[in-house]
Design a protein around this motif. Structure first.
Motif, short mmCIF file in Angstrom:
data_model
loop_
_atom_site.label_atom_id
_atom_site.label_comp_id
_atom_site.label_asym_id
_atom_site.label_seq_id
_atom_site.Cartn_x
_atom_site.Cartn_y
_atom_site.Cartn_z
N LEU A 47 8.53 -68.99 50.86
CA LEU A 47 7.68 -67.91 51.34
C LEU A 47 8.25 -66.53 50.99
O LEU A 47 7.58 -65.51 51.18
N GLY A 48 9.47 -66.50 50.51
CA GLY A 48 10.14 -65.22 50.25
C GLY A 48 9.43 -64.39 49.21
O GLY A 48 9.32 -63.15 49.35
N TYR A 49 8.95 -65.05 48.14
CA TYR A 49 8.25 -64.30 47.10
C TYR A 49 6.97 -63.70 47.66
O TYR A 49 6.63 -62.54 47.36
N SER A 50 6.27 -64.48 48.50
CA SER A 50 5.05 -63.95 49.11
C SER A 50 5.37 -62.78 50.02
O SER A 50 4.61 -61.79 50.08
N ILE A 51 6.49 -62.88 50.75
CA ILE A 51 6.90 -61.78 51.62
C ILE A 51 7.21 -60.53 50.80
O ILE A 51 6.88 -59.39 51.19
N LEU A 52 7.84 -60.73 49.62
CA LEU A 52 8.12 -59.60 48.73
C LEU A 52 6.83 -58.94 48.27
O LEU A 52 6.72 -57.69 48.27
N LEU A 53 5.83 -59.77 47.90
CA LEU A 53 4.53 -59.22 47.51
C LEU A 53 3.90 -58.48 48.67
O LEU A 53 3.29 -57.40 48.49
N MET A 54 4.04 -59.04 49.90
CA MET A 54 3.46 -58.41 51.08
C MET A 54 4.10 -57.05 51.35
O MET A 54 3.40 -56.05 51.62
N VAL A 55 5.42 -56.98 51.24
CA VAL A 55 6.12 -55.72 51.50
C VAL A 55 5.72 -54.68 50.45
O VAL A 55 5.45 -53.50 50.76
N THR A 56 5.66 -55.10 49.19
CA THR A 56 5.25 -54.18 48.11
C THR A 56 3.83 -53.68 48.33
O THR A 56 3.52 -52.49 48.16
N CYS A 57 2.97 -54.63 48.73
CA CYS A 57 1.58 -54.26 49.00
C CYS A 57 1.50 -53.27 50.16
O CYS A 57 0.68 -52.33 50.14
N THR A 58 2.34 -53.47 51.17
CA THR A 58 2.36 -52.57 52.32
C THR A 58 2.80 -51.17 51.89
O THR A 58 2.26 -50.14 52.36
N VAL A 59 3.79 -51.12 50.99
CA VAL A 59 4.25 -49.82 50.48
C VAL A 59 3.11 -49.08 49.79
O VAL A 59 2.87 -47.88 50.01
N TYR A 60 2.35 -49.81 48.93
CA TYR A 60 1.21 -49.18 48.26
C TYR A 60 0.12 -48.80 49.26
O TYR A 60 -0.57 -47.79 49.09
N ALA A 61 -0.02 -49.62 50.31
CA ALA A 61 -1.04 -49.31 51.32
C ALA A 61 -0.69 -48.00 52.04
O ALA A 61 -1.58 -47.20 52.38
N ILE A 62 0.59 -47.80 52.28
CA ILE A 62 1.03 -46.55 52.90
C ILE A 62 0.78 -45.37 51.97
O ILE A 62 0.33 -44.29 52.39
N LYS A 63 1.05 -45.59 50.69
CA LYS A 63 0.87 -44.50 49.73
C LYS A 63 -0.61 -44.13 49.56
O LYS A 63 -0.92 -42.98 49.20
N THR A 64 -1.50 -45.10 49.79
CA THR A 64 -2.93 -44.82 49.58
C THR A 64 -3.65 -44.53 50.88
O THR A 64 -4.89 -44.59 50.94
N ARG A 65 -2.90 -44.22 51.93
CA ARG A 65 -3.55 -44.00 53.21
C ARG A 65 -4.37 -42.70 53.24
O ARG A 65 -5.22 -42.51 54.10
N GLY A 66 -4.10 -41.81 52.27
CA GLY A 66 -4.82 -40.52 52.26
C GLY A 66 -5.99 -40.48 51.31
O GLY A 66 -6.43 -39.40 50.93
N VAL A 67 -6.49 -41.62 50.86
CA VAL A 67 -7.61 -41.64 49.92
C VAL A 67 -8.86 -41.14 50.64
O VAL A 67 -8.93 -41.15 51.88
#
Length: 728
Positions: free
Chosen positions: A645-665
């Motif tokens: 599950l670690g790879y999926s968790i890595l994808l999830m964390v990366t996705c969360t980082v991008y989600a934070i960056k796109t919060r001002g769209v």
């Protein structure tokens, strides 16, 4: 048999008894013994009677044959090498007593002996043989003094009662001492408590138990096999003062037998009546044949056979004694005595072993008295080198049906081992085998094998039951219910997307990645069924594949989406040129590239550690072995699950980082904020899941935790992502 003639002048021979009588001189010149200890059967015969309890013939080399001496020490051929006997030694009856005790299951007995050679040597022989046989312990060994008083017997009974469980008492005692013991047990109100085993001094005689019959009930006694010689009865009862003048002691016997007085020199009281001489033995007095008559006859015949065989070999051509026989000496005669073999007066073989002892042949009696049995001695078996005991003929005091016990400690119950008391191998304490131990033998407990537990009585080990998560378990029903709801919801969303595939809303949501995302969500719900299914190689293989694949597909699609949104708005800030790789085909290529990393990891996992099942006995190895269970599961460790599950968790964390960056769209871009909100909650759920997963010990909980986590998480993700698209 041939007529016996014992007038041979040489070599000197003796027929011995255990009694010393009046003084004569026929043997004193040969042995230099005092006249008072020697008696001749006839004035000029060298065939004599002698007390052998203190007599060793090694120096004089005079062969002797006894008809009554049973002392065990006379079997020592170094001290009494010229001594033989037609009665068995006490060591044989001691062996018979040991066999009786062992056959009856008694292992804790006491001994009582009259002070003196007979009693003490008999008990010594019994104790020695019991040590050699093993399994018999002596509780107490007591001695009756010569000058005893009634209080001495009372003291002995009190001492015997100090070891109450040693009910069996072996007696080597005289008639008088036996009566004293029985009387004392009666005074102590212990009738029926003691189980007496009497030697041949008790035998089948009535005198030791006269008026004490109730105290003797159940007593087992021993007596050398003997028979009544009818010819002797006819001869002896016909003896009178007129026809038996040659026996100088017959007159004294006559006075004692008929309680009368014959002459003025008699020792009888003056008040005694005068003998008439017309009295008859067996008519005017009680008569019972002395039990040793058989052995007296056998002893005389043994000597006669030896002399006859010796004369035949040394003097074949002479009817009487030849010079060779005159000079033969005691050693030569002893050889012939030890070689004799003939049927005695009772019809049994008369032989001698290398020590000069006769074979051990005993009758076993029990004194019985019950409602169905008349009082008296009853034959219950015999001992002839081995014991033959008729158990069905035995009767016990106080109406006991089973053989009474005489043991120091009762047998341990199943599952308990014996802890032997130091110095007393027949006494022990019982200790239970605890935990996962079973009783391997009487004295030790052993640990069962890792996959086994003790049986209910702890006498063996049995396999620990193997369990798995059952479909009807509450821990399976709830995740399955949630998974079914999730599958139905996912299918509903997917059908809706397919139906409205070309609408602006579906196209604007990125339908290609949406289908990929829905597929990942569907696989995450499906894995719940694989986690509950009975583990086998196939199920375990699919678990490895789909355990992280569904999540990887979902997060790969989300990451691609958030990355695309981020790049579009970041590029828009700089220029009007569209960023690269934002087409649907490019997005799918990026997504599948990310997914391929998960698949490659699974393939490597298959190669390094092929899937198989194991039974885990640690998870449910409880303190109580009855509750222990083995858990059937796939050979997947907790660490391997987290790595998968670690790879999926890595994808999830990366996705969360991008989600934070796109919060001002912009507000009208409807996917950015749901993605961000979903990823925030996903992180919270996973942060809660990981410690819960590692903190649970039970297999069912380890299945339940990820199943519930995925079901709840993806239900939330499904509703957040597609609520607007489906219901708009």
């Amino acid at each position: 048999m041939f007529p016996i003639r014992l007038s041979l002048p040489s070599p000197p021979v003796c027929v011995l008894t255990h009694l010393s009588v009046s003084s004569l001189t026929c043997l004193s010149v040969l042995t230099h013994l005092s006249v008072s200890s020697v008696t001749c059967l006839c004035p000029h015969s060298p065939v004599c009677v002698h007390d052998v309890s203190f007599f060793s013939s090694s120096s004089s080399q005079i062969p002797q044959i006894s008809y009554a001496s049973t002392a065990p020490e006379l079997s020592d051929d170094r001290r009494y090498d010229f001594f033989s006997r037609v009665v068995p030694p006490d060591s044989f009856q001691a062996q018979a007593m040991v066999d009786i005790v062992k056959t009856l299951g008694w292992n804790y007995v006491s001994t009582v002996a009259s002070e003196g050679s007979y009693g003490e040597k008999g008990v010594d022989a019994f104790m020695q043989l019991s040590r050699e046989a093993g399994g018999i312990c002596i509780a107490q060994s007591l001695k009756i003094p010569h000058d005893h008083k009634p209080s001495d017997f009372d003291k002995i009974i009190r001492q015997l009662l100090d070891t109450r469980y040693a009910r069996a008492v072996v007696l080597f005692a005289s008639d008088e001492d036996i009566r004293g013991i029985l009387n004392a047990s009666k005074r102590a109100d212990q009738i029926g408590h003691f189980l007496w085993i009497g030697s041949d001094s008790w035998g089948s005689k009535n005198s030791p138990i006269l008026q004490l019959e109730d105290a003797a009930v159940g007593a087992i006694t021993i007596l050398p096999k003997r028979t009544t010689i009818s010819g002797f009865d006819a001869y002896f009862t016909s003896r009178t003062l007129e026809n038996n003048r040659r026996n100088v002691w017959f007159a004294e016997y006559w006075e004692e037998n008929f309680n009368c007085k014959l002459m003025s020199s008699s020792k009888k009281d003056e008040s005694s009546r005068k003998c008439t001489g017309q009295e008859r033995i067996g008519v005017d007095s009680k008569y019972e044949q002395e039990g040793k008559v058989q052995f007296v006859i056998d002893a005389v015949y043994a000597m006669a056979h030896a002399l006859h065989n010796m004369q035949r070999d040394l003097c074949p051509d002479v009817s009487g004694i030849c010079p060779e026989m005159e000079l033969a000496g005691g050693k030569k005669l002893l050889k012939y005595i030890r070689s004799v073999s003939f049927n005695g007066s009772a019809g049994t073989a008369v032989t001698f072993n290398r020590n000069g002892d006769a074979p051990g042949r005993y009758d076993l009696f029990q004194y019985q008295w019950s409602n169905v049995t008349r009082p008296g001695y009853h034959v219950i078996g015999q001992w002839m080198e081995s014991l033959q005991l008729n158990m069905e003929d035995l009767q016990w005091p106080q109406g006991e049906q089973d053989v009474p016990t005489s043991v120091c400690s009762l047998p341990c119950r199943p599952g308990e081992r014996k802890k032997v008391v130091k110095g007393m191998p027949c006494c022990w304490h019982c200790e239970p085998c605890d935990g996962y131990q079973y009783r391997s033998d009487e004295f030790s407990c052993k640990l069962c094998a890792y996959n086994m537990r003790p049986s209910s009585n702890r006498t063996s080990c049995q396999n620990i039951p193997i369990i798995k998560l059952e479909w009807h378990s509450p821990w399976a029903v709830i995740p399955v219910f949630l998974a079914m709801l999730g599958i139905i919801a996912t299918i509903f969303v997917m059908v809706t997307f397919v139906r409205y595939n070309d609408t602006p809303i579906v196209r604007a949501s990125g339908r290609e990645l949406s289908y990929v995302l829905l597929t990942g969500i569907f696989l995450c719900y499906i894995i719940t069924f694989l986690m509950i299914a009975k583990p086998d190689v196939g199920v375990c293989s699919f678990r490895r594949i789909f355990l992280g694949l569904g999540m990887c597909i979902s997060y790969a699609a989300l990451l691609t989406k958030t990355n695309r949104i981020y790049r579009i708005f970041e590029q828009g800030k700089k220029s009007v040129t569209a960023p690269r790789l934002i087409s649907p085909t490019s997005q799918l290529a990026i997504t599948f590239s990310l997914i391929s990393v998960q698949l490659l990891g699974v393939l490597i996992w298959f190669g390094v550690d092929p899937p198989n099942t194991i039974v885990d006995y640690d998870e449910q190895r409880t303190i109580n072995p009855d509750l222990a269970r083995g858990v059937l599961k796939c050979d997947i460790s907790d660490l391997q699950i987290i790595c998968s599950l670690g790879y999926s968790i890595l994808l999830m964390v990366t996705c969360t980082v991008y989600a934070i960056k796109t919060r001002g769209v912009p507000e009208n871009f409807n996917e950015a904020k749901p993605i961000g909100f979903t990823m925030y909650t996903t992180c919270i759920v996973w942060l809660a899941f990981i410690p819960i997963f590692f903190g649970t010990a039970q297999s069912a909980e380890k299945v339940r935790a990820p199943s519930w986590n995925r079901n709840v998480h993806f239900m939330w993700k499904l509703s957040c992502f597609h609520k607007t698209s489906v219901f708009r």
